[in-house]
Design a protein around this motif. Sequence first.
Motif, PDB file in Angstrom:
ATOM      1  N   GLY A 121       0.817  -1.214   0.000  1.00  0.00           N
ATOM      2  CA  GLY A 121       0.000   0.000   0.000  1.00  0.00           C
ATOM      3  C   GLY A 121       0.847   1.259   0.000  1.00  0.00           C
ATOM      4  N   ASP A 122       1.926   1.265   0.795  1.00  0.00           N
ATOM      5  CA  ASP A 122       2.809   2.437   0.835  1.00  0.00           C
ATOM      6  C   ASP A 122       3.530   2.633  -0.491  1.00  0.00           C
ATOM      7  OD1 ASP A 122       2.162   3.059   3.490  1.00  0.00           O
ATOM      8  OD2 ASP A 122       3.619   1.600   4.236  1.00  0.00           O
ATOM      9  N   LEU A 123       3.930   1.542  -1.136  1.00  0.00           N
ATOM     10  CA  LEU A 123       4.569   1.642  -2.442  1.00  0.00           C
ATOM     11  C   LEU A 123       3.576   2.173  -3.483  1.00  0.00           C
ATOM     12  CD1 LEU A 123       7.019   1.137  -4.282  1.00  0.00           C
ATOM     13  CD2 LEU A 123       6.181  -1.183  -4.594  1.00  0.00           C
ATOM     14  N   MET A 124       2.337   1.715  -3.401  1.00  0.00           N
ATOM     15  CA  MET A 124       1.330   2.188  -4.351  1.00  0.00           C
ATOM     16  C   MET A 124       1.024   3.674  -4.157  1.00  0.00           C
ATOM     17  SD  MET A 124       0.708  -0.064  -6.510  1.00  0.00           S
ATOM     18  CE  MET A 124      -0.573   0.842  -7.327  1.00  0.00           C
ATOM     19  N   GLU A 125       1.105   4.180  -2.929  1.00  0.00           N
ATOM     20  CA  GLU A 125       0.917   5.615  -2.706  1.00  0.00           C
ATOM     21  C   GLU A 125       1.970   6.419  -3.450  1.00  0.00           C
ATOM     22  OE1 GLU A 125       0.759   6.683   1.411  1.00  0.00           O
ATOM     23  OE2 GLU A 125      -0.833   5.221   1.839  1.00  0.00           O
ATOM     24  N   VAL A 126       3.219   5.983  -3.382  1.00  0.00           N
ATOM     25  CA  VAL A 126       4.302   6.686  -4.088  1.00  0.00           C
ATOM     26  C   VAL A 126       4.091   6.582  -5.596  1.00  0.00           C
ATOM     27  CG1 VAL A 126       6.791   6.713  -4.514  1.00  0.00           C
ATOM     28  CG2 VAL A 126       5.916   6.398  -2.189  1.00  0.00           C
ATOM     29  N   MET A 127       3.679   5.417  -6.076  1.00  0.00           N
ATOM     30  CA  MET A 127       3.448   5.273  -7.517  1.00  0.00           C
ATOM     31  C   MET A 127       2.270   6.135  -7.968  1.00  0.00           C
ATOM     32  SD  MET A 127       4.330   1.267  -8.128  1.00  0.00           S
ATOM     33  CE  MET A 127       4.044   1.361  -9.860  1.00  0.00           C
ATOM     34  N   ASN A 128       1.256   6.294  -7.124  1.00  0.00           N
ATOM     35  CA  ASN A 128       0.146   7.192  -7.457  1.00  0.00           C
ATOM     36  C   ASN A 128       0.609   8.644  -7.495  1.00  0.00           C
ATOM     37  OD1 ASN A 128      -1.806   5.222  -7.793  1.00  0.00           O
ATOM     38  ND2 ASN A 128      -2.396   5.258  -5.638  1.00  0.00           N
ATOM     39  N   LEU A 129       1.518   9.028  -6.602  1.00  0.00           N
ATOM     40  CA  LEU A 129       2.072  10.382  -6.650  1.00  0.00           C
ATOM     41  C   LEU A 129       2.822  10.608  -7.958  1.00  0.00           C
ATOM     42  CD1 LEU A 129       3.439  10.777  -3.002  1.00  0.00           C
ATOM     43  CD2 LEU A 129       1.490  11.960  -4.020  1.00  0.00           C
ATOM     44  N   LEU A 130       3.576   9.602  -8.398  1.00  0.00           N
ATOM     45  CA  LEU A 130       4.293   9.720  -9.675  1.00  0.00           C
ATOM     46  C   LEU A 130       3.324   9.857 -10.840  1.00  0.00           C
ATOM     47  CD1 LEU A 130       7.076   7.038  -9.157  1.00  0.00           C
ATOM     48  CD2 LEU A 130       7.369   9.506  -9.216  1.00  0.00           C
ATOM     49  N   ARG A 131       2.269   9.059 -10.830  1.00  0.00           N
ATOM     50  CA  ARG A 131       1.293   9.123 -11.916  1.00  0.00           C
ATOM     51  C   ARG A 131       0.577  10.463 -11.921  1.00  0.00           C
ATOM     52  NH1 ARG A 131      -3.182   5.283 -11.023  1.00  0.00           N
ATOM     53  NH2 ARG A 131      -4.028   7.086  -9.977  1.00  0.00           N
ATOM     54  N   ASN A 132       0.200  10.955 -10.745  1.00  0.00           N
ATOM     55  CA  ASN A 132      -0.477  12.254 -10.663  1.00  0.00           C
ATOM     56  C   ASN A 132       0.436  13.391 -11.095  1.00  0.00           C
ATOM     57  OD1 ASN A 132      -2.801  11.011  -9.759  1.00  0.00           O
ATOM     58  ND2 ASN A 132      -2.328  11.342  -7.601  1.00  0.00           N
ATOM     59  N   ALA A 133       1.737  13.216 -10.933  1.00  0.00           N
ATOM     60  CA  ALA A 133       2.692  14.232 -11.369  1.00  0.00           C
ATOM     61  C   ALA A 133       2.915  14.186 -12.876  1.00  0.00           C
ATOM     62  CB  ALA A 133       4.015  14.059 -10.635  1.00  0.00           C
ATOM     63  N   GLY A 134       2.405  13.141 -13.539  1.00  0.00           N
ATOM     64  CA  GLY A 134       2.536  13.049 -14.991  1.00  0.00           C
ATOM     65  C   GLY A 134       3.619  12.109 -15.463  1.00  0.00           C
ATOM     66  N   TYR A 135       4.280  11.424 -14.549  1.00  0.00           N
ATOM     67  CA  TYR A 135       5.328  10.478 -14.920  1.00  0.00           C
ATOM     68  C   TYR A 135       4.699   9.096 -15.051  1.00  0.00           C
ATOM     69  CZ  TYR A 135       8.514  14.236 -13.846  1.00  0.00           C
ATOM     70  OH  TYR A 135       9.179  15.439 -13.850  1.00  0.00           O
ATOM     71  N   LEU A 136       4.518   8.655 -16.281  1.00  0.00           N
ATOM     72  CA  LEU A 136       3.828   7.400 -16.548  1.00  0.00           C
ATOM     73  C   LEU A 136       4.773   6.250 -16.875  1.00  0.00           C
ATOM     74  CD1 LEU A 136       0.857   8.809 -18.648  1.00  0.00           C
ATOM     75  CD2 LEU A 136       0.958   8.379 -16.191  1.00  0.00           C
ATOM     76  N   LYS A 137       6.016   6.550 -17.173  1.00  0.00           N
ATOM     77  CA  LYS A 137       6.995   5.494 -17.455  1.00  0.00           C
ATOM     78  C   LYS A 137       7.721   5.166 -16.158  1.00  0.00           C
ATOM     79  CE  LYS A 137       7.841   6.279 -22.305  1.00  0.00           C
ATOM     80  NZ  LYS A 137       8.870   6.464 -23.321  1.00  0.00           N
ATOM     81  N   ILE A 138       7.231   4.116 -15.504  1.00  0.00           N
ATOM     82  CA  ILE A 138       7.767   3.721 -14.195  1.00  0.00           C
ATOM     83  C   ILE A 138       8.283   2.303 -14.306  1.00  0.00           C
ATOM     84  CG2 ILE A 138       7.204   3.337 -11.780  1.00  0.00           C
ATOM     85  CD1 ILE A 138       4.954   5.386 -12.128  1.00  0.00           C
ATOM     86  N   ALA A 139       9.485   2.086 -13.790  1.00  0.00           N
ATOM     87  CA  ALA A 139      10.070   0.740 -13.764  1.00  0.00           C
ATOM     88  C   ALA A 139      10.353   0.376 -12.315  1.00  0.00           C
ATOM     89  CB  ALA A 139      11.360   0.703 -14.590  1.00  0.00           C
ATOM     90  N   LEU A 140      10.015  -0.855 -11.948  1.00  0.00           N
ATOM     91  CA  LEU A 140      10.297  -1.334 -10.596  1.00  0.00           C
ATOM     92  C   LEU A 140      11.657  -2.020 -10.587  1.00  0.00           C
ATOM     93  CD1 LEU A 140       6.805  -2.771  -9.661  1.00  0.00           C
ATOM     94  CD2 LEU A 140       7.772  -0.569  -9.036  1.00  0.00           C
ATOM     95  N   VAL A 141      12.446  -1.727  -9.570  1.00  0.00           N
ATOM     96  CA  VAL A 141      13.799  -2.253  -9.468  1.00  0.00           C
ATOM     97  C   VAL A 141      13.808  -3.375  -8.445  1.00  0.00           C
ATOM     98  CG1 VAL A 141      16.179  -1.686  -8.882  1.00  0.00           C
ATOM     99  CG2 VAL A 141      14.752   0.006 -10.041  1.00  0.00           C
ATOM    100  N   GLY A 142      14.465  -4.473  -8.783  1.00  0.00           N
ATOM    101  CA  GLY A 142      14.623  -5.600  -7.867  1.00  0.00           C
ATOM    102  C   GLY A 142      16.016  -6.174  -8.008  1.00  0.00           C
ATOM    103  N   LEU A 143      16.331  -7.102  -7.142  1.00  0.00           N
ATOM    104  CA  LEU A 143      17.625  -7.774  -7.213  1.00  0.00           C
ATOM    105  C   LEU A 143      17.596  -8.848  -8.290  1.00  0.00           C
ATOM    106  CD1 LEU A 143      18.430  -8.210  -3.422  1.00  0.00           C
ATOM    107  CD2 LEU A 143      19.364  -6.514  -4.999  1.00  0.00           C
ATOM    108  N   ASP A 144      18.733  -9.055  -8.915  1.00  0.00           N
ATOM    109  CA  ASP A 144      18.842 -10.105  -9.936  1.00  0.00           C
ATOM    110  C   ASP A 144      19.022 -11.436  -9.227  1.00  0.00           C
ATOM    111  OD1 ASP A 144      19.113 -11.467 -12.258  1.00  0.00           O
ATOM    112  OD2 ASP A 144      21.091 -10.675 -12.772  1.00  0.00           O
ATOM    113  N   GLY A 145      18.062 -12.339  -9.354  1.00  0.00           N
ATOM    114  CA  GLY A 145      18.114 -13.617  -8.669  1.00  0.00           C
ATOM    115  C   GLY A 145      18.701 -14.743  -9.515  1.00  0.00           C
ATOM    116  N   ARG A 146      19.344 -14.426 -10.619  1.00  0.00           N
ATOM    117  CA  ARG A 146      19.873 -15.454 -11.497  1.00  0.00           C
ATOM    118  C   ARG A 146      21.207 -16.002 -11.045  1.00  0.00           C
ATOM    119  NH1 ARG A 146      20.244 -12.859 -17.086  1.00  0.00           N
ATOM    120  NH2 ARG A 146      20.790 -11.067 -15.817  1.00  0.00           N
ATOM    121  N   SER A 147      21.871 -15.337 -10.111  1.00  0.00           N
ATOM    122  CA  SER A 147      23.217 -15.801  -9.736  1.00  0.00           C
ATOM    123  C   SER A 147      23.201 -16.876  -8.696  1.00  0.00           C
ATOM    124  CB  SER A 147      24.036 -14.628  -9.228  1.00  0.00           C
ATOM    125  OG  SER A 147      23.343 -13.915  -8.234  1.00  0.00           O
TER     126      SER A 147
END
Length: 147
Positions: A121-147
């Motif tokens: 829910g807290d992450l979605m609040e930040v993503m909603n702030l980004l969308r409301n600001a007009g930034y629609l190209k959002i990428a989520l960052v995670g750790l690479d689990g292939r190693s």
Amino acid sequence: MAVKLGNAVGGRARGGGDDLVEAHEINVTPFIDVMLVLLIIFMVAAPLATVDLGVNLPASTVEPSPRPDKPLFVTVKPDLSVAVGEDVIARDALTGALDAATKGEKNERIYVRADKVVSYGDLMEVMNLLRNAGYLKIALVGLDGRS
């Protein structure tokens, strides 16, 4: 409705008159047959309707897309503070900080990363702030689990 055929009733002649008598018993045999068929159908269909199916998904061998030279990160920290790049800012100042970092370019991709303890829910609040600001190209960052 069932009809019972029988002998003459009340002294009437055999074969002459109305000798049909209405039966007051319900024939439940077809009802029981239908109920047994439905029971079998539900007994077979119930295990198939479960959502908990074990599925082995195939692994992706696609190489990740190349990272830009200077990506813009928005970070949600464990204490729910928000940082643009390395600077911690207030949530209501997020739009101004992003506009300054991107020089007003709303089509720039914003990389969002959050700590494991941050709730969805807290992450979605930040993503909603980004969308409301007009930034629609959002990428989520995670750790690479292939190693």
